[in-house]
Design a protein around this motif. Structure first.
Motif, PDB file in Angstrom:
ATOM      1  N   ASP A 157       0.821  -1.210   0.000  1.00  0.00           N
ATOM      2  CA  ASP A 157       0.000   0.000   0.000  1.00  0.00           C
ATOM      3  C   ASP A 157       0.853   1.257   0.000  1.00  0.00           C
ATOM      4  O   ASP A 157       0.463   2.288  -0.546  1.00  0.00           O
ATOM      5  N   GLY A 158       2.021   1.158   0.614  1.00  0.00           N
ATOM      6  CA  GLY A 158       2.903   2.325   0.716  1.00  0.00           C
ATOM      7  C   GLY A 158       3.566   2.713  -0.585  1.00  0.00           C
ATOM      8  O   GLY A 158       4.304   3.701  -0.632  1.00  0.00           O
ATOM      9  N   MET A 159       3.313   1.960  -1.664  1.00  0.00           N
ATOM     10  CA  MET A 159       3.904   2.263  -2.963  1.00  0.00           C
ATOM     11  C   MET A 159       2.834   2.561  -4.021  1.00  0.00           C
ATOM     12  O   MET A 159       3.071   2.400  -5.206  1.00  0.00           O
ATOM     13  N   GLY A 160       1.661   3.026  -3.587  1.00  0.00           N
ATOM     14  CA  GLY A 160       0.539   3.170  -4.493  1.00  0.00           C
ATOM     15  C   GLY A 160       0.641   4.287  -5.503  1.00  0.00           C
ATOM     16  O   GLY A 160       0.006   4.241  -6.554  1.00  0.00           O
ATOM     17  N   VAL A 184       3.231   7.713  -7.271  1.00  0.00           N
ATOM     18  CA  VAL A 184       4.591   8.207  -7.501  1.00  0.00           C
ATOM     19  C   VAL A 184       5.116   8.891  -6.248  1.00  0.00           C
ATOM     20  O   VAL A 184       6.274   8.700  -5.840  1.00  0.00           O
ATOM     21  N   LEU A 185       4.272   9.696  -5.616  1.00  0.00           N
ATOM     22  CA  LEU A 185       4.689  10.396  -4.408  1.00  0.00           C
ATOM     23  C   LEU A 185       4.985   9.413  -3.282  1.00  0.00           C
ATOM     24  O   LEU A 185       5.969   9.572  -2.545  1.00  0.00           O
ATOM     25  N   ASP A 186       4.144   8.372  -3.138  1.00  0.00           N
ATOM     26  CA  ASP A 186       4.397   7.344  -2.125  1.00  0.00           C
ATOM     27  C   ASP A 186       5.758   6.690  -2.339  1.00  0.00           C
ATOM     28  O   ASP A 186       6.519   6.473  -1.386  1.00  0.00           O
ATOM     29  N   LYS A 187       6.050   6.356  -3.582  1.00  0.00           N
ATOM     30  CA  LYS A 187       7.331   5.709  -3.877  1.00  0.00           C
ATOM     31  C   LYS A 187       8.497   6.638  -3.547  1.00  0.00           C
ATOM     32  O   LYS A 187       9.525   6.202  -3.005  1.00  0.00           O
ATOM     33  N   ALA A 188       8.360   7.923  -3.877  1.00  0.00           N
ATOM     34  CA  ALA A 188       9.432   8.882  -3.596  1.00  0.00           C
ATOM     35  C   ALA A 188       9.683   8.990  -2.092  1.00  0.00           C
ATOM     36  O   ALA A 188      10.833   9.002  -1.633  1.00  0.00           O
ATOM     37  N   PHE A 189       8.600   9.070  -1.320  1.00  0.00           N
ATOM     38  CA  PHE A 189       8.742   9.149   0.136  1.00  0.00           C
ATOM     39  C   PHE A 189       9.425   7.899   0.682  1.00  0.00           C
ATOM     40  O   PHE A 189      10.295   7.972   1.562  1.00  0.00           O
ATOM     41  N   LEU A 190       9.001   6.733   0.165  1.00  0.00           N
ATOM     42  CA  LEU A 190       9.554   5.475   0.659  1.00  0.00           C
ATOM     43  C   LEU A 190      11.052   5.381   0.363  1.00  0.00           C
ATOM     44  O   LEU A 190      11.854   5.004   1.235  1.00  0.00           O
ATOM     45  N   LEU A 191      11.442   5.735  -0.850  1.00  0.00           N
ATOM     46  CA  LEU A 191      12.865   5.715  -1.209  1.00  0.00           C
ATOM     47  C   LEU A 191      13.661   6.670  -0.330  1.00  0.00           C
ATOM     48  O   LEU A 191      14.753   6.329   0.168  1.00  0.00           O
ATOM     49  N   ILE A 248      -8.598  -3.469 -15.848  1.00  0.00           N
ATOM     50  CA  ILE A 248      -7.332  -2.873 -16.278  1.00  0.00           C
ATOM     51  C   ILE A 248      -6.222  -3.692 -15.636  1.00  0.00           C
ATOM     52  O   ILE A 248      -6.180  -3.832 -14.410  1.00  0.00           O
ATOM     53  N   GLU A 249      -5.354  -4.245 -16.451  1.00  0.00           N
ATOM     54  CA  GLU A 249      -4.241  -5.019 -15.915  1.00  0.00           C
ATOM     55  C   GLU A 249      -3.070  -4.089 -15.644  1.00  0.00           C
ATOM     56  O   GLU A 249      -2.649  -3.331 -16.517  1.00  0.00           O
ATOM     57  N   SER A 250      -2.543  -4.142 -14.424  1.00  0.00           N
ATOM     58  CA  SER A 250      -1.428  -3.279 -14.014  1.00  0.00           C
ATOM     59  C   SER A 250      -0.613  -4.027 -12.974  1.00  0.00           C
ATOM     60  O   SER A 250      -1.092  -4.306 -11.867  1.00  0.00           O
ATOM     61  N   ASP A 251       0.622  -4.377 -13.329  1.00  0.00           N
ATOM     62  CA  ASP A 251       1.435  -5.208 -12.438  1.00  0.00           C
ATOM     63  C   ASP A 251       2.515  -4.418 -11.693  1.00  0.00           C
ATOM     64  O   ASP A 251       3.494  -4.984 -11.223  1.00  0.00           O
ATOM     65  N   GLU A 252       2.314  -3.110 -11.554  1.00  0.00           N
ATOM     66  CA  GLU A 252       3.318  -2.306 -10.858  1.00  0.00           C
ATOM     67  C   GLU A 252       3.430  -2.674  -9.380  1.00  0.00           C
ATOM     68  O   GLU A 252       4.501  -2.637  -8.793  1.00  0.00           O
ATOM     69  N   GLU A 253       2.295  -2.994  -8.756  1.00  0.00           N
ATOM     70  CA  GLU A 253       2.300  -3.534  -7.393  1.00  0.00           C
ATOM     71  C   GLU A 253       1.591  -4.881  -7.411  1.00  0.00           C
ATOM     72  O   GLU A 253       0.696  -5.108  -8.235  1.00  0.00           O
ATOM     73  N   ALA A 254       1.966  -5.750  -6.472  1.00  0.00           N
ATOM     74  CA  ALA A 254       1.363  -7.091  -6.419  1.00  0.00           C
ATOM     75  C   ALA A 254       0.040  -7.041  -5.662  1.00  0.00           C
ATOM     76  O   ALA A 254      -0.204  -7.796  -4.719  1.00  0.00           O
ATOM     77  N   ALA A 305      -2.292  14.670 -15.097  1.00  0.00           N
ATOM     78  CA  ALA A 305      -1.073  13.939 -15.465  1.00  0.00           C
ATOM     79  C   ALA A 305      -0.900  12.681 -14.615  1.00  0.00           C
ATOM     80  O   ALA A 305      -0.323  11.687 -15.062  1.00  0.00           O
ATOM     81  N   ARG A 306      -1.397  12.723 -13.373  1.00  0.00           N
ATOM     82  CA  ARG A 306      -1.289  11.556 -12.485  1.00  0.00           C
ATOM     83  C   ARG A 306      -2.665  10.942 -12.234  1.00  0.00           C
ATOM     84  O   ARG A 306      -2.893  10.295 -11.222  1.00  0.00           O
ATOM     85  N   ALA A 307      -3.584  11.131 -13.190  1.00  0.00           N
ATOM     86  CA  ALA A 307      -4.973  10.733 -12.961  1.00  0.00           C
ATOM     87  C   ALA A 307      -5.154   9.226 -12.823  1.00  0.00           C
ATOM     88  O   ALA A 307      -6.110   8.776 -12.197  1.00  0.00           O
ATOM     89  N   PHE A 308      -4.262   8.431 -13.403  1.00  0.00           N
ATOM     90  CA  PHE A 308      -4.481   6.989 -13.406  1.00  0.00           C
ATOM     91  C   PHE A 308      -3.337   6.223 -12.733  1.00  0.00           C
ATOM     92  O   PHE A 308      -3.158   5.035 -12.985  1.00  0.00           O
ATOM     93  N   GLU A 309      -2.570   6.883 -11.865  1.00  0.00           N
ATOM     94  CA  GLU A 309      -1.392   6.203 -11.333  1.00  0.00           C
ATOM     95  C   GLU A 309      -1.719   5.193 -10.236  1.00  0.00           C
ATOM     96  O   GLU A 309      -1.010   4.202 -10.075  1.00  0.00           O
ATOM     97  N   SER A 310      -2.780   5.388  -9.465  1.00  0.00           N
ATOM     98  CA  SER A 310      -3.089   4.470  -8.370  1.00  0.00           C
ATOM     99  C   SER A 310      -4.181   3.491  -8.791  1.00  0.00           C
ATOM    100  O   SER A 310      -4.951   3.732  -9.726  1.00  0.00           O
TER     101      SER A 310
END
Length: 588
Positions: A33-36, A38-45, A169-175, A501-506
């Motif tokens: 959930d913490g990688m949902g 772009v901003l979440d990923k940046a914070f986590l890194l 919608i198939e999206s394998d960025e997170e499991a 621009a980030r409308a479909f990222e999560s």
């Protein structure tokens, strides 16, 4: 006492293996959930890099989490919890201090006196001069580039043999996999005089199944790393959730149980009904809830389903019986008009195979949603006042019934609203909060329903500036079309397109896209078409849609506040005597 008893029981009984497994699965799920976004990923890194020196530490974190043993948990309890100092707060009803924990000291709350005409002038002030932190990093902003036009994700669609429509919608960025099953009905399907049936059914569906007790159902969901929720809205009941990709199939087996094997537990129903009655009584003390209730009743009239809040009122809930829920389920829980939406790390083939059993065991059945009467148009430029004695703030709602979300003008009006109250850069927020300091926020917008929905502006202001805030709202709405400029056109296009621009990222955003498609009969590229509609809009187009749908002469004004200090001032708005209503919008 209960907290101390629970800790003592934990020390006696230790860590149960199933409880530990549930905790591990929840922790694994939390990492995903913490990688949902772009901003979440940046914070986590950044966080892992700062505290561990390894931006990719998430893998190690997951391994260490899954390796935790019962002895590890007990060791941490002994070191950090047992015998350590704690802070306890008690919130009890007025006059019942005996319910507080032993030794509790009263907290002193100082209430600010609200004096008409004593509002201090607010301004941004002089920009502060401060010592800036030295850095070798380049902090300069790059020049703005071309607007990033969105491209919708690829959507697949299918129809099961029982009539259930499926969107994916198939999206394998997170499991992970997110899903929802939308069943038309909701408040529209509530029996006359019994608003709240759909809501109680949604709550009861999560209280076990014919094969599982409530506790067993909760445990089964947790062990899969899943979340399942059932919610009733204005126009549907929605079974929604998310799960680890590896547990999608068993999670859907639980969803099937919820739909096809309800528990119909009389004891649980009675408990939920009591809880709802308590919640409705609590809402009677919430000015915001009161404003929502009154606004809906005035706009929709007494005969429309939306005249009452979706959860009902004390009067409508009092007569609901378990058989009402059974009849609702029999009439509306059908695949014939339902739609299933799924996004994440799962293929179309797997989804359809997983739904095969549900398709076979859930037969088609026609669903007839009751038609609603045409709402009578409420007389514009009328003030409706609800008294909340001693209120330090007033809740203000201004608006009118505008459009169905299926209306071609809906999207254009949504764009036109952006500069008025779409976000914190809108005129209402900038004027009422930044310039005047009357409120923490002020917004406006459309309510999206298939039935005609309202456009409304809303804010909560200090009680001593209730009239002044109403005048500002009125003037902003009244003059919006005439003061909308070419600059506003460009700013609107810039904000909306770049915001998209980030409308479909999560996964949640993708799920929302599918939900809109099925609910309103939209094509897969409708967001791209909306984007082209916006780009083609001229100043004349914006002014035309504002003048057509945001005519201030047709707006109603709902005020919830202290009648003793504010009701007498409402005449200064020059809209006649205010209409005084009770908590549910009924005239005294």
């Amino acid at each position: 006492a209960a907290v101390e008893e629970g800790l003592a029981r934990f020390e006696r009984e230790g860590v149960h293996p199933i409880a530990l497994e549930r905790a591990k699965v929840r922790a694994e799920r939390a990492l995903h959930d913490g990688m949902g976004s772009v901003l979440d990923k940046a914070f986590l890194l950044a966080e892992f890099n700062e505290f561990t020196g390894d931006p990719g530490y998430i893998t190690t974190s997951a391994e260490r989490t899954l390796a935790v043993t019962a002895d590890d948990v007990l060791d941490v309890y002994d070191r950090y919890v047992k015998g350590h100092t704690s802070v306890t707060t008690s919130f009890v009803p007025r006059g019942q201090s005996d319910l507080a924990v032993d030794g509790a000291e009263p907290a002193v709350v100082v209430e600010e006196e609200i004096v008409p005409g004593a509002e201090a002038e607010v301004s941004q002030g002089v920009e502060a001069d401060y010592l800036r932190t030295r850095t070798d990093a380049d902090r300069s902003e790059p020049p703005l580039g071309e607007a990033p036009l969105i491209s919708a994700p690829q959507v697949w669609q299918a129809t099961q043999a029982n009539g259930l429509t499926v969107y994916g919608i198939e999206s394998d960025e997170e499991a992970l996999v997110a899903f929802d099953l939308t069943l038309p009905g909701g408040q529209l399907g509530d029996p006359p005089g019994k608003t709240g049936v759909a809501g109680l059914l949604a709550s009861l569906m999560m209280e076990g199944t014919a094969r599982r007790t409530p506790a067993e159902l909760e445990e089964a969901i947790d062990l899969l790393g899943a979340r399942i929720n059932v919610v009733a809205g204005r126009e549907s009941i929605r079974v929604s959730g998310s799960t680890l990709a590896r547990t999608f199939e068993p999670t859907m087996a639980l969803v099937e149980e919820l739909i096809l094997a309800p528990r119909w537990d009389e004891t649980e129903f009675e408990r939920l009904e009591r809880e709802l009655e308590t919640r409705l009584r609590d809402q009677a003390g919430s000015p915001t809830a009161i404003a929502n209730n009154v606004f809906g009743r005035v706009l929709y009239g007494e005969r429309h389903a939306f005249a009452n809040p979706p959860a009902g009122t004390p009067d409508t809930v009092a007569g609901i019986e378990l058989d009402d829920l059974r009849r609702y389920a029999s009439a509306y829980l059908s695949p014939s008009s339902a739609s299933f939406h799924v996004v994440g790390a799962v293929s179309q083939e797997t989804v359809q195979q997983t739904l095969a059993g549900l398709t076979e065991r859930w037969p088609a059945q026609p669903v007839a949603i009751p038609d609603q009467p045409e709402p009578p148009e409420a007389p514009g430029q009328t003030v409706y006042f609800v008294d909340v004695p001693g209120a330090k703030q007033s809740v203000l709602q201004v608006g009118r019934l505008a459009l169905s979300a299926t209306d071609p003008d809906y999207t254009r009006l949504d764009f036109a609203n952006e500069r008025l109250g779409g976000n914190s850069s809108g005129r209402l927020f900038q004027l009422l909060r930044i310039d005047k300091g009357y409120t923490y926020g002020a917004t406006s917008g459309l309510v999206d329903t298939v039935e005609v929905g309202p456009w409304m502006a809303r804010t909560s202001v200090r009680a001593n500036v209730t009239l002044e805030s109403l005048e500002l709202l009125r003037d902003q709405i009244r003059n919006y079309a005439a003061t909308f400029t070419e600059e506003d056109v460009e700013v609107t296009k810039n904000q909306v397109i770049k915001g998209n621009a980030r409308a479909f990222e999560s996964l949640g955003a993708k799920l929302g896209l599918l939900r809109q498609m099925s609910r309103y009969g939209l094509p897969a590229d409708f967001r791209e078409r909306d984007q082209q509609t916006l780009l083609a809009m001229t100043l004349a187009d914006f002014r035309e849609v504002i003048e057509t749908h945001l005519d201030e002469n047709r707006m109603i004004y709902v005020v919830v506040g202290d009648a003793n200090t504010q009701l007498g001032r409402m005449g200064e708005l020059r809209y006649g005597d205010p209409v005084v209503l009770d908590l549910y919008g009924r005239r005294f």
